[in-house]
Write a protein that holds these residues in place. Structure first.
Motif, PDB file in Angstrom:
ATOM      1  N   ALA A  16       0.832  -1.204   0.000  1.00 52.51           N
ATOM      2  CA  ALA A  16       0.000   0.000   0.000  1.00 52.51           C
ATOM      3  C   ALA A  16       0.868   1.256   0.000  1.00 52.51           C
ATOM      4  O   ALA A  16       0.569   2.234  -0.707  1.00 52.51           O
ATOM      5  N   MET A  17       1.962   1.249   0.767  1.00 55.83           N
ATOM      6  CA  MET A  17       2.858   2.404   0.815  1.00 55.83           C
ATOM      7  C   MET A  17       3.499   2.652  -0.545  1.00 55.83           C
ATOM      8  O   MET A  17       3.609   3.799  -0.992  1.00 55.83           O
ATOM      9  N   VAL A  18       3.919   1.589  -1.216  1.00 53.58           N
ATOM     10  CA  VAL A  18       4.511   1.734  -2.548  1.00 53.58           C
ATOM     11  C   VAL A  18       3.527   2.405  -3.501  1.00 53.58           C
ATOM     12  O   VAL A  18       3.907   3.249  -4.334  1.00 53.58           O
ATOM     13  N   CYS A  19       2.247   2.062  -3.377  1.00 54.46           N
ATOM     14  CA  CYS A  19       1.215   2.572  -4.283  1.00 54.46           C
ATOM     15  C   CYS A  19       0.590   3.877  -3.804  1.00 54.46           C
ATOM     16  O   CYS A  19      -0.326   4.402  -4.457  1.00 54.46           O
ATOM     17  N   GLY A  20       1.044   4.404  -2.663  1.00 56.55           N
ATOM     18  CA  GLY A  20       0.503   5.655  -2.159  1.00 56.55           C
ATOM     19  C   GLY A  20      -0.912   5.541  -1.643  1.00 56.55           C
ATOM     20  O   GLY A  20      -1.678   6.510  -1.675  1.00 56.55           O
ATOM     21  N   LEU A  21      -1.284   4.381  -1.129  1.00 49.06           N
ATOM     22  CA  LEU A  21      -2.639   4.129  -0.634  1.00 49.06           C
ATOM     23  C   LEU A  21      -2.672   4.223   0.881  1.00 49.06           C
ATOM     24  O   LEU A  21      -1.677   3.943   1.561  1.00 49.06           O
ATOM     25  N   SER A  22      -3.828   4.583   1.423  1.00 47.53           N
ATOM     26  CA  SER A  22      -3.973   4.621   2.877  1.00 47.53           C
ATOM     27  C   SER A  22      -4.174   3.225   3.440  1.00 47.53           C
ATOM     28  O   SER A  22      -3.882   2.972   4.613  1.00 47.53           O
ATOM     29  N   LYS A  48      -6.519  -2.394   1.298  1.00 46.17           N
ATOM     30  CA  LYS A  48      -7.868  -2.800   0.912  1.00 46.17           C
ATOM     31  C   LYS A  48      -8.551  -1.781  -0.002  1.00 46.17           C
ATOM     32  O   LYS A  48      -9.702  -1.978  -0.401  1.00 46.17           O
ATOM     33  N   ASP A  49      -7.841  -0.686  -0.330  1.00 43.92           N
ATOM     34  CA  ASP A  49      -8.414   0.309  -1.237  1.00 43.92           C
ATOM     35  C   ASP A  49      -8.552  -0.213  -2.666  1.00 43.92           C
ATOM     36  O   ASP A  49      -9.281   0.371  -3.477  1.00 43.92           O
ATOM     37  N   LEU A  50      -7.821  -1.270  -2.994  1.00 41.78           N
ATOM     38  CA  LEU A  50      -7.891  -1.911  -4.302  1.00 41.78           C
ATOM     39  C   LEU A  50      -8.164  -3.394  -4.114  1.00 41.78           C
ATOM     40  O   LEU A  50      -7.978  -3.926  -3.020  1.00 41.78           O
ATOM     41  N   SER A  51      -8.582  -4.061  -5.185  1.00 40.39           N
ATOM     42  CA  SER A  51      -8.585  -5.522  -5.121  1.00 40.39           C
ATOM     43  C   SER A  51      -7.147  -5.977  -4.972  1.00 40.39           C
ATOM     44  O   SER A  51      -6.213  -5.275  -5.382  1.00 40.39           O
ATOM     45  N   GLY A 110      -3.071 -15.142   4.463  1.00 42.35           N
ATOM     46  CA  GLY A 110      -2.364 -15.928   3.464  1.00 42.35           C
ATOM     47  C   GLY A 110      -1.455 -15.077   2.601  1.00 42.35           C
ATOM     48  O   GLY A 110      -0.808 -14.141   3.077  1.00 42.35           O
ATOM     49  N   SER A 111      -1.433 -15.347   1.305  1.00 42.90           N
ATOM     50  CA  SER A 111      -0.578 -14.592   0.378  1.00 42.90           C
ATOM     51  C   SER A 111      -1.157 -14.678  -1.028  1.00 42.90           C
ATOM     52  O   SER A 111      -2.036 -15.502  -1.307  1.00 42.90           O
ATOM     53  N   ILE A 112      -0.651 -13.811  -1.898  1.00 43.70           N
ATOM     54  CA  ILE A 112      -1.036 -13.852  -3.314  1.00 43.70           C
ATOM     55  C   ILE A 112       0.217 -13.676  -4.161  1.00 43.70           C
ATOM     56  O   ILE A 112       1.265 -13.214  -3.686  1.00 43.70           O
TER      57      ILE A 112
END
Length: 310
Positions: A191-197, A200-203, A228-230
């Motif tokens: 999330a930090m890499v993508c600048g998200l708070s 869960k802001d994205l799928s 888990g993981s993806i």
């Protein structure tokens, strides 16, 4: 003995304590069970975990000529890690940190100042070259970004498969990691890499895609803690369900997962199968306290993992 994987990162140490609840900004909480951590930093911890699973890692880094450096080197050697690339110097003190664990098992870690600040690009490249032939290279960001990038480039020039863990997240935007075959990161860091708070802001698939687009790496694996993981490799996306256990301490579980992924790749497994094995292995480690103390020998964990992967 030929080296299977070269690990470039920081060697550290420190203290740990337990709390009823992790502190928030401005909080004062009581800590108990203060003790020196049997922990040497993400890179040495990964080396010990991999060695106990039966592969042959070599560590590259720099530490002070002090008791903390002695302890970390001793723990790695006892596990069977090649420490000839650990350069000891009077220029620095081995970094110290603190690990705070709440009663539910969640933890907060403050890394100590990196003793590898005295490590040079030339030394990194020299040690990687000296330790050839080796098949895999792993690094993370407890050391300076320039050292990680130089290590990745040198490893690729030697024909090695490369893995990077973007942790802790650098304060400045990271260069493209095109030399990384695999990027392993947790959901908060993604999330930090993508600048998200929030992650869960994205799928979760969109999150992995954005991380890959921003950093330019080949394959992105995101760990989701108890969820888990993806993984995303090209158009191939997979999800690994969590293995439910009675968790007592999550410290070192991320490094356990990463280590087990690398070990499974060394064994020749497909990356999705590697993530499944690593997920079960990491869950097993959370049933024990500590980091190095929680990493089992292969024969201890093999039955558990076999029971919990499909």
């Amino acid at each position: 003995m030929a080296v299977d994987v070269i690990v470039l990162n920081n060697l550290g140490g420190g203290q740990s304590c337990q709390v009823g609840q992790l502190p928030r900004p401005g909080d004062t909480v009581k800590g108990y069970n203060w003790q020196p951590s049997i922990d040497a930093g993400k890179g040495p911890n990964a080396c010990v975990a991999m060695a106990r699973l039966g592969v042959h890692p070599a560590f590259v880094g720099k530490a002070g000529k002090d008791p903390a450096g002695d302890r970390g080197e001793k723990w790695m050697r006892e596990a069977g890690v090649d420490t000839s690339g650990l350069l000891r110097t009077d220029e620095v003190m081995t970094g110290q940190g603190i690990r705070i664990v709440e009663k539910g098992g969640n933890n907060l870690i403050v890394c100590g100042e990196s003793s590898s600040r005295a490590l040079t690009v030339q030394e990194v490249e020299r040690e990687i070259e000296r330790l050839q032939p080796a098949s895999y290279f792993y690094s993370g960001f407890e050391i300076r970004e320039e050292l990680v990038l130089a290590g990745l480039r040198k490893a690729k020039s030697c024909g090695m498969t490369t893995i990077v863990n973007l942790s802790p997240i650098p304060s400045k935007p990271v260069e493209k990691l095109g030399c990384a075959d695999y990027l392993i990161i947790n959901e908060t860091e993604a999330a930090m890499v993508c600048g998200l708070s929030s992650w869960k802001d994205l799928s979760i698939r969109q999150l992995a895609q954005q991380v890959r687009d921003k950093l330019g790496c080949n394959c992105v694996i995101i760990t989701l803690g108890e969820n888990g993981s993806i993984g995303l490799l090209g158009d191939r996306f997979w999800e690994v369900s969590p293995v439910k256990v009675d968790c007592v301490d999550t410290s070192g579980a991320g490094d356990a997962f990463l280590s087990a992924v690398i070990v499974n790749l060394i064994w020749g497994k497909d990356i999705e199968d590697a993530c499944k094995w690593a997920g079960a292995y990491a869950s097993y480690t959370t049933t024990r306290r500590g980091t190095l103390l929680s990493y089992p020998m292969l024969e201890e964990v093999q039955g558990f993992v076999s029971q919990h992967i499909k």
